[in-house]
Every structure is written in structure tokens, then in C-alpha cells.
Design an enzyme around this catalytic site. Structure first.
Site, PDB file in Angstrom:
ATOM      1  N   LYS A 139       0.838  -1.211   0.000  1.00 31.05           N
ATOM      2  CA  LYS A 139       0.000   0.000   0.000  1.00 31.05           C
ATOM      3  C   LYS A 139       0.869   1.255   0.000  1.00 31.05           C
ATOM      4  CE  LYS A 139      -3.455   2.850   0.301  1.00 31.05           C
ATOM      5  NZ  LYS A 139      -4.450   2.999   1.351  1.00 31.05           N
ATOM      6  N   LYS A 160      -0.457  11.498   6.207  1.00 28.65           N
ATOM      7  CA  LYS A 160      -0.269  10.387   7.135  1.00 28.65           C
ATOM      8  C   LYS A 160       0.455   9.245   6.428  1.00 28.65           C
ATOM      9  CE  LYS A 160      -3.069   7.306   7.274  1.00 28.65           C
ATOM     10  NZ  LYS A 160      -3.876   6.112   7.218  1.00 28.65           N
TER      11      LYS A 160
END
Lengths: 295, 295
Positions: B172, B240
Site C-alpha cells: 500500500k 499520514k
């Protein structure tokens, strides 16, 4: 049966384009600096000319597809150039990738001779030229484009008019900003994964269909994993184009933080004599920085 | 008729995923920190639990989909966490995007309780969650994945096993390196074109099908041109994720020159209170640098 057309430049792109024009029924006159390629095309049905000037003298439409801005200026405007004996109302279609500013200058000089110019740089690489599926971005007059459309349709799949002379080149430079950025992101992602022990083939399958997807990821990452650095598109040509990008950006004061950085990374490749490799060799720069091969 | 499943987190992604699980015939127990959303889901057929612990107590498979690493640690391992009353052989499927290292730590602690974990972060955004077409990258045991596959198939289209625990998260993060790089290239290309007077809509049409093409160009450039900065994916969440990328890269000494630069450009956006906008607001950073709006 189509009409007569000339083509100056039988390189990686010009040669298959000449073949597709012959296949489409054009009477094709060719010139190449290295005569052997023109001889080869004559064997395949083309007429071999002895200079760009001779190509210009006998054809209403002349395609130029050579390497860099000075080459285009020379084959069009030079003493042996296409423009020297061009008949009025002829069209020069430059399909090289060169400076938008120089393009506007050439167009102006052709206009003074009662002739026309289209800048029609292409995207799609050697395979696209062979398959006749190039994407062509055209700057210039739309009526002149309509006149040239049968020839462009013989070599390309998508032909989009993007504005006046020079705009085809400007859009091509946008294209190259994207190519460089997407390729570099591909290389950084592969190196990140490699250092973390990821099975990269599987990772590419997992992500290429989503928001991370790009042509560069789908087409060049697999070559990097096979360590196939043969050119689709050469590092040296990418750098020629990124130089054009940086110059044009400078002229208009456009800050391009990442593109500039990637241009410098490609410089490192050229220093390492990788200029004749494909752009996917950018992986080698990051490999040297990281001290690890991607695969 | 499918079995029982729990879901902790009913945010932008969790809510539509819960709906798709109900639609697929699962008996769905939900928990959300803000109860109103759980009440809403109860009206749509879910069972509302009062804590993550209660979700864990009554379900063999529990999906967690919350914001950041500490949130996941809290809802799984905290005093009210899923793991507190988990029955042996249960599976926690964390679909948030968090630290690969923290993921391995959570997996280990669940293993010590005789339970299992999958890290199964997703790509595809809110629309993908609504349509049930998410791309899911799964780390963990393949037998455990097989057990969870019916639930994952209810929320996603592509489910790819990419390795052991933590590898789903690592892939990811590769995905996010690509998303950031391709988006930034899109923004630089648009600004370059704008400053040179290009019709950007036409330019995008001319180049998006070729070597410059990417999901980011096709999907986010048109929003930038309409000045639609509403989130598909928020700047704050991208940051983030890029923080996770930079940390993980640092841990393995992976140099990421352009990703680091783009991370800094996103910092500028957060400073300007643009964190709740979509990532395409990255255009505004370059606009400020260039002193010109893209459109």
C-alpha cells in the site's frame, strides 16, 4: 490511392512511418542523412531523394522527423533544406520534438515563402510508429491539418489539434513532464518495495489497476524487473526533451520542482554512459543511491 | 446467506463497506467512536455494539478500518479493544493504512492469543468503497485469507495476496509513492501548459491515452480544471501515508528523492489549512509558487 508525400529522417520513428505511408497508398519520397536507410526504403517502394531540398521540390506535403532543434532548422531552412525549392502552398509537417519557440520561428519563415507548417510531435515510441498507433499533437492552422489528415491517419491513431504553431510542441513537453514523473515514481516505488522484501511482480499486479496506475508502471516496471534496458525511448532523447522543458519553463518562470530533480537524476545516467539505454534505466540511478539492485 | 462479521470504524470507507457486507447477506455488527453513525447503520440492518471489545466477543472475523496506527493499536489492543474478549481462532482484518512494523507487532500479539491477523489495506477511495470495487492488498496467511475471502469479495474487486503480515501495508505504501508522484507530475504538467497558454482540456485528451497516461491524470486533472477540490482522498490522509513511507524508507535506508520533495510540498498545503481538501489541491501549492491559477 493517396497523393505524394515526402519524409526527411528515417530513424527509429521515421522508417516505420514511411512504411505505413507506403502501405496506405502514398507515393513516398524519402531522404536520410545516412543513405543506406533511404536505399532500403527505395527497395520497399519509396523514391530516394538526394537532399531535403529535392524532397521539398517534388512534394506538396513534407514530413520532417529528426532528432533535435538544430537538425530540424537545418533540414528545413539550411542551404540544402526543404524550404529552398518548396512550391507555394506546400506544407512542412515537423513530427520531431523540438523547441516551441524555434517552431514558431520556422513557421514564420515558411509563411513568408507562401507555405505552411504544422508541428505534430508524437507519443507512442517505436512500437507505436510500427503499429501506426501514434498519438499526434498538432499545432497550426486547422484547414492545413485537414489537408494533412490522411497522411497523419496512416501513421497515428489519435490526432488532436491543440492550438496554433508551437502548441503541439508545448503539449508534447507536458507529455514528457508526465512521462518523467510517472517513471520516476515507478522507480522509487519499486526500490522501496525491494528494500522491504516485496515480491514486486505480485505488487505490480495488485496496484496497477487502481489510483496508482500509469502507462509507465504497466509497461516499464516489468522491463526493469527483467533488467531489460533496451530502448523503447532513449535516455539521451528524454534528456533532450527535458532540456526543452526546463528552458521553456525558465522562459515563462514556471517552477517545476520534481521535474527538475528528475532531470538531474537522468544527468547522472548520461554521466554513466547510459544515454543509449531506454528511460527505464533510471532505475539504475536509484539502485546506485540505494546500493541495491531492484531485481 | 453468509456468516457473522464485525466492523470497527464507520468513516468514509467503513460505512459503505458495512453496507456492502449487509447487502451480501452477512450479519454485521458495527462499532464507531461517534455513535450516531452506528445508530444509522443499525437502522439499515446492522447490530450496534458498545465497544470494539464487544464486536470481538461475538464475531469470528472483525474488520478494523480507522485512521492511523495509534487508532488501530487502540481499537485492537487497547483496554476496550477487539482483542480483549476475542475467541480463539478469530481473525482481525485491518483494512486501515498503517505502519507495516506496527502491523507485525499487532499480528504477533494476536497470535499469542491463538488468533490471526490480516493486513488488508485498500485502494480506490470513497467511490471504490461505495461501488464495492476496492483493490485490496493482503498480508498474512493464505489459509486465513481464504476464510475471509467472501467478506473481502463483498467490498472489493481485486484481492491480491502479497506476502506475510505487514506486506499488505508495504505494498500500500508503494501504491502511495506512485499516487503522489503521478499526481505531482500531473500538477507540474498542467502548470507548465497553463503558463504557455495551452487549452488544458484539449491537451489532456491528446495525451492521456499514451505513455503519459495515469489514473491521476485522467481522474484528478479534470477536477483541478473545474477547481473542484472536494476530497476523494484527503490531503491529511495522504500526509499520514507519506509519513509512513518516509519512516519506513528511513528504516531501510531507501533514498526517495522525489517522494520526499512531494511530501514537503504537501506540508505546505497543510500549513495553509488545506488538509481536509482532496489531494488534487496540491495544484494550489504550485499555483502559489508560480503566482498563477491553473484554471
Amino acid at each position: 490511392m493517396n497523393g505524394k508525400i515526402g519524409i526527411v529522417g528515417l530513424g527509429t520513428m521515421g522508417m516505420p512511418m514511411a512504411r505505413n505511408l507506403i502501405k496506405a497508398g502514398f507515393v513516398v519520397t524519402v531522404y536520410n542523412r545516412t543513405p543506406a536507410k533511404a536505399v532500403k526504403m527505395a527497395e520497399e517502394g519509396a523514391i530516394q531523394a538526394m537532399s531535403p531540398r529535392d524532397v521539398g521540390a517534388t512534394n506538396p506535403i513534407i514530413i520532417t522527423i529528426v532528432s533535435d532543434t538544430p537538425d530540424v532548422e537545418n533540414v528545413i531552412l539550411g542551404p540544402e533544406g526543404v524550404s529552398q525549392r518548396l512550391r507555394p502552398d506546400s506544407v512542412v509537417v515537423d513530427m520531431s520534438t523540438i523547441s516551441p519557440e524555434a517552431t514558431r520561428n520556422i513557421a514564420r519563415q515558411l509563411r513568408e515563402k507562401g507555405c505552411h507548417m504544422l508541428d505534430a510531435p508524437v507519443s507512442g515510441g517505436e512500437q507505436g510508429a510500427i503499429d501506426g498507433t501514434l498519438a499526434i499533437m498538432v499545432g497550426g492552422d486547422t484547414k492545413i491539418l485537414d489537408r494533412c489528415r490522411p497522411a497523419l491517419e496512416a501513421v497515428g491513431k489519435s490526432i488532436v489539434h491543440v492550438g496554433s504553431n508551437g502548441m503541439g510542441q508545448t503539449v508534447k513537453l507536458m507529455n514528457q513532464i508526465l512521462v518523467a514523473g510517472n517513471l520516476n515514481a515507478t522507480v522509487e516505488a519499486l526500490m522501496f518495495g525491494k528494500k522491504h522484501g516485496v515480491d514486486l511482480d505480485t505488487a505490480i499486479q495488485a496496484i496497477k489497476g487502481g489510483a496508482a496506475g500509469s502507462w509507465q508502471l504497466s509497461n516499464l516496471a516489468p522491463r526493469i524487473l527483467k533488467r531489460d534496458f533496451r530502448p523503447g525511448f532513449k535516455v539521451s532523447l528524454m534528456q533532450k526533451d527535458l532540456n526543452l522543458v526546463i528552458q521553456a519553463a525558465e522562459a515563462k518562470r514556471v517552477p517545476l520542482p520534481a521535474t527538475s530533480l528528475i532531470h538531474q537524476l537522468f544527468n547522472s545516467l548520461q554521466t554513466a554512459s547510459e544515454g543509449e539505454n531506454g528511460t527505464q534505466a533510471l532505475a539504475k540511478v536509484l539502485e546506485r543511491l540505494a546500493g541495491l539492485q531492484i531485481d
